[in-house]
Design a protein around this motif. Sequence first.
Motif, PDB file in Angstrom:
ATOM      1  N   VAL A 295       0.848  -1.192   0.000  1.00 57.45           N
ATOM      2  CA  VAL A 295       0.000   0.000   0.000  1.00 57.45           C
ATOM      3  C   VAL A 295       0.889   1.251   0.000  1.00 57.45           C
ATOM      4  N   ASP A 296       0.498   2.244  -0.787  1.00 57.91           N
ATOM      5  CA  ASP A 296       1.214   3.524  -0.835  1.00 57.91           C
ATOM      6  C   ASP A 296       0.799   4.351   0.393  1.00 57.91           C
ATOM      7  N   VAL A 297       1.634   4.325   1.428  1.00 57.84           N
ATOM      8  CA  VAL A 297       1.321   5.020   2.680  1.00 57.84           C
ATOM      9  C   VAL A 297       2.130   6.311   2.736  1.00 57.84           C
ATOM     10  N   ARG A 298       1.430   7.431   2.836  1.00 57.74           N
ATOM     11  CA  ARG A 298       2.081   8.737   2.941  1.00 57.74           C
ATOM     12  C   ARG A 298       1.562   9.462   4.186  1.00 57.74           C
ATOM     13  N   LEU A 299       2.481  10.016   4.932  1.00 59.43           N
ATOM     14  CA  LEU A 299       2.154  10.770   6.143  1.00 59.43           C
ATOM     15  C   LEU A 299       2.650  12.194   5.959  1.00 59.43           C
ATOM     16  N   LEU A 300       1.724  13.159   5.927  1.00 61.47           N
ATOM     17  CA  LEU A 300       2.076  14.565   5.768  1.00 61.47           C
ATOM     18  C   LEU A 300       1.897  15.273   7.100  1.00 61.47           C
ATOM     19  N   ILE A 301       2.988  15.862   7.592  1.00 65.49           N
ATOM     20  CA  ILE A 301       3.017  16.526   8.897  1.00 65.49           C
ATOM     21  C   ILE A 301       3.727  17.870   8.755  1.00 65.49           C
ATOM     22  N   PRO A 302       3.672  18.733   9.765  1.00 67.71           N
ATOM     23  CA  PRO A 302       4.409  19.999   9.666  1.00 67.71           C
ATOM     24  C   PRO A 302       5.921  19.764   9.708  1.00 67.71           C
ATOM     25  N   LEU A 303       6.664  20.572   8.952  1.00 63.87           N
ATOM     26  CA  LEU A 303       8.114  20.566   9.102  1.00 63.87           C
ATOM     27  C   LEU A 303       8.466  21.039  10.509  1.00 63.87           C
ATOM     28  N   LYS A 304       7.781  22.100  10.948  1.00 67.81           N
ATOM     29  CA  LYS A 304       7.894  22.598  12.322  1.00 67.81           C
ATOM     30  C   LYS A 304       6.499  22.993  12.779  1.00 67.81           C
ATOM     31  N   SER A 305       5.988  22.316  13.799  1.00 67.89           N
ATOM     32  CA  SER A 305       4.656  22.644  14.297  1.00 67.89           C
ATOM     33  C   SER A 305       4.762  23.736  15.359  1.00 67.89           C
ATOM     34  N   ASN A 306       3.611  24.101  15.928  1.00 63.64           N
ATOM     35  CA  ASN A 306       3.610  25.089  17.001  1.00 63.64           C
ATOM     36  C   ASN A 306       3.938  24.460  18.355  1.00 63.64           C
ATOM     37  N   HIS A 307       4.149  23.144  18.396  1.00 62.94           N
ATOM     38  CA  HIS A 307       4.527  22.453  19.630  1.00 62.94           C
ATOM     39  C   HIS A 307       5.802  21.656  19.359  1.00 62.94           C
ATOM     40  N   ILE A 308       6.948  22.252  19.649  1.00 58.73           N
ATOM     41  CA  ILE A 308       8.213  21.631  19.288  1.00 58.73           C
ATOM     42  C   ILE A 308       8.427  20.297  19.992  1.00 58.73           C
ATOM     43  N   VAL A 309       7.912  20.145  21.210  1.00 60.15           N
ATOM     44  CA  VAL A 309       8.092  18.885  21.932  1.00 60.15           C
ATOM     45  C   VAL A 309       7.354  17.757  21.211  1.00 60.15           C
ATOM     46  N   ALA A 310       6.156  18.057  20.710  1.00 62.04           N
ATOM     47  CA  ALA A 310       5.414  17.056  19.934  1.00 62.04           C
ATOM     48  C   ALA A 310       6.196  16.663  18.691  1.00 62.04           C
ATOM     49  N   ASP A 311       6.858  17.628  18.060  1.00 60.86           N
ATOM     50  CA  ASP A 311       7.682  17.316  16.887  1.00 60.86           C
ATOM     51  C   ASP A 311       8.789  16.336  17.238  1.00 60.86           C
ATOM     52  N   TRP A 312       9.485  16.613  18.325  1.00 65.22           N
ATOM     53  CA  TRP A 312      10.615  15.751  18.711  1.00 65.22           C
ATOM     54  C   TRP A 312      10.141  14.342  19.059  1.00 65.22           C
ATOM     55  N   ILE A 313       9.037  14.256  19.787  1.00 61.93           N
ATOM     56  CA  ILE A 313       8.542  12.934  20.170  1.00 61.93           C
ATOM     57  C   ILE A 313       8.046  12.178  18.945  1.00 61.93           C
ATOM     58  N   SER A 314       7.401  12.888  18.024  1.00 59.79           N
ATOM     59  CA  SER A 314       6.912  12.262  16.795  1.00 59.79           C
ATOM     60  C   SER A 314       8.050  11.631  16.006  1.00 59.79           C
ATOM     61  N   ARG A 315       9.210  12.275  16.016  1.00 61.28           N
ATOM     62  CA  ARG A 315      10.353  11.753  15.256  1.00 61.28           C
ATOM     63  C   ARG A 315      10.812  10.388  15.755  1.00 61.28           C
ATOM     64  N   GLY A 316      10.449  10.058  16.967  1.00 62.62           N
ATOM     65  CA  GLY A 316      10.830   8.757  17.500  1.00 62.62           C
ATOM     66  C   GLY A 316      10.205   7.586  16.762  1.00 62.62           C
ATOM     67  N   TYR A 317       9.186   7.856  15.930  1.00 59.92           N
ATOM     68  CA  TYR A 317       8.524   6.799  15.161  1.00 59.92           C
ATOM     69  C   TYR A 317       9.062   6.699  13.737  1.00 59.92           C
TER      70      TYR A 317
END
Length: 419
Positions: A295-317
């Motif tokens: 399956v062609d799975v694409r995840l589009l997210i902010p390059l930098k969101s308004n919550h930097i901690v959420a960005d860092w934790i998200s990168r763990g996946y």
Amino acid sequence: MARRILPPTRWLTALRRVLLGLIVVPVGTALGLTLVDSYRRRGKKPGRFPTTPPATVQIGDNAVTTYTFGQDLYDDMLAAIESAERQIMLETYIWKGDEVGEQFKDALIRAARRGVEVYVIYDNFANLVVAPSFKRFPASLHVLRYPVWSAGLRFWDLSRYGRDHRKILVVDDRIGFVGGYNIGTAYATEWRDTHVGITGPDVWDLRRAFADFWNLHRRRRIGQSHPPLVLEAASQWEPRVRFHRNVPRLWMFPIRAMYLEAINRAAHHIWLTQAYFLPDQDFVDALKQAAERGVDVRLLIPLKSNHIVADWISRGYFSQLLASGVRILRFKEAMVHAKTATIDGTWTTVGTANIDRLSLTGNYEINVEIIDPEMAEAMEEIFAVDESGSLELTRDEWEARDLHRKFTEGILQPLRPLL
């Protein structure tokens, strides 16, 4: 040789050190990142980003319009409020006391003056920074301020801790709006989000969602009572359009199940747009398994969101997703706040729920699920436009990241269950 046993005081010292590592260090790191990010953002304005004009799809007796630019949405919402004849229901998470916020407040007050019943719900915690003067409304409006502390004396009851993260507007059984947009000037032009407007019989389901929340939380004390909301209209079943509501007080969390069922059925493509991507491992596994079966799975997210901690934790996946073939696209010029997905040219969802613990198993949320090829095509066009304004993260680029980035991701990992 006898094994040495540590005295109780040594055990306590060791336990304190473990707790320090698991709680204090991650929290301190998160606070530090937030402060630095806030300093860097001062005075910065987002750049221009690609959008699509409002587009309408007919689904049975319902017309569904997609909005990807805040000003377009606000113009239609305010027009609906101005044309209201009988009743207005407005529910929002954030309601800024700025120019756009004042426009909505004034429009609601004018409607009440001409005899329209106006019901308003907003989350008080999300609006703590809003001036108290803005949050004063005339008695002609029925206003439910979802409390900062919602558990009351039942502090042990986890079902009472969810925030009201929903965004709904319903006018006269005629038109309803739902999606990711809060109310505020910045959201009108600076954020990329997605909302839908619906006219037709399924507006009744949005009314019911609002009324159920109102009746569940309205105050019944002397001098502070809110009138109950009674719905006279009967629902007309449209199997292609369904609303799913997370209701913590009733331990109802159907939105997560909706996503997982659709992902597990996917055969061709899964295109997700998410503001904050902090899933549980079962959700990650579902996406990985879909990618591994082609399956062609694409995840589009902010390059930098308004919550930097959420960005860092998200990168763990990212490592396991990229290794499975999931494509990760990062929106460049603005904060993408949309919570949408489209699958296999048939299935679509738009709503208020992020793919994180708070939204999927904590807060009051609402998503509309639409099974219709024309709607899916419209959402695919929106995704393609967003993708044109994104940078793709490759596996090689990710694996070559700096050591300090990997270290920070590891430190913040214990915070995953909290977000």
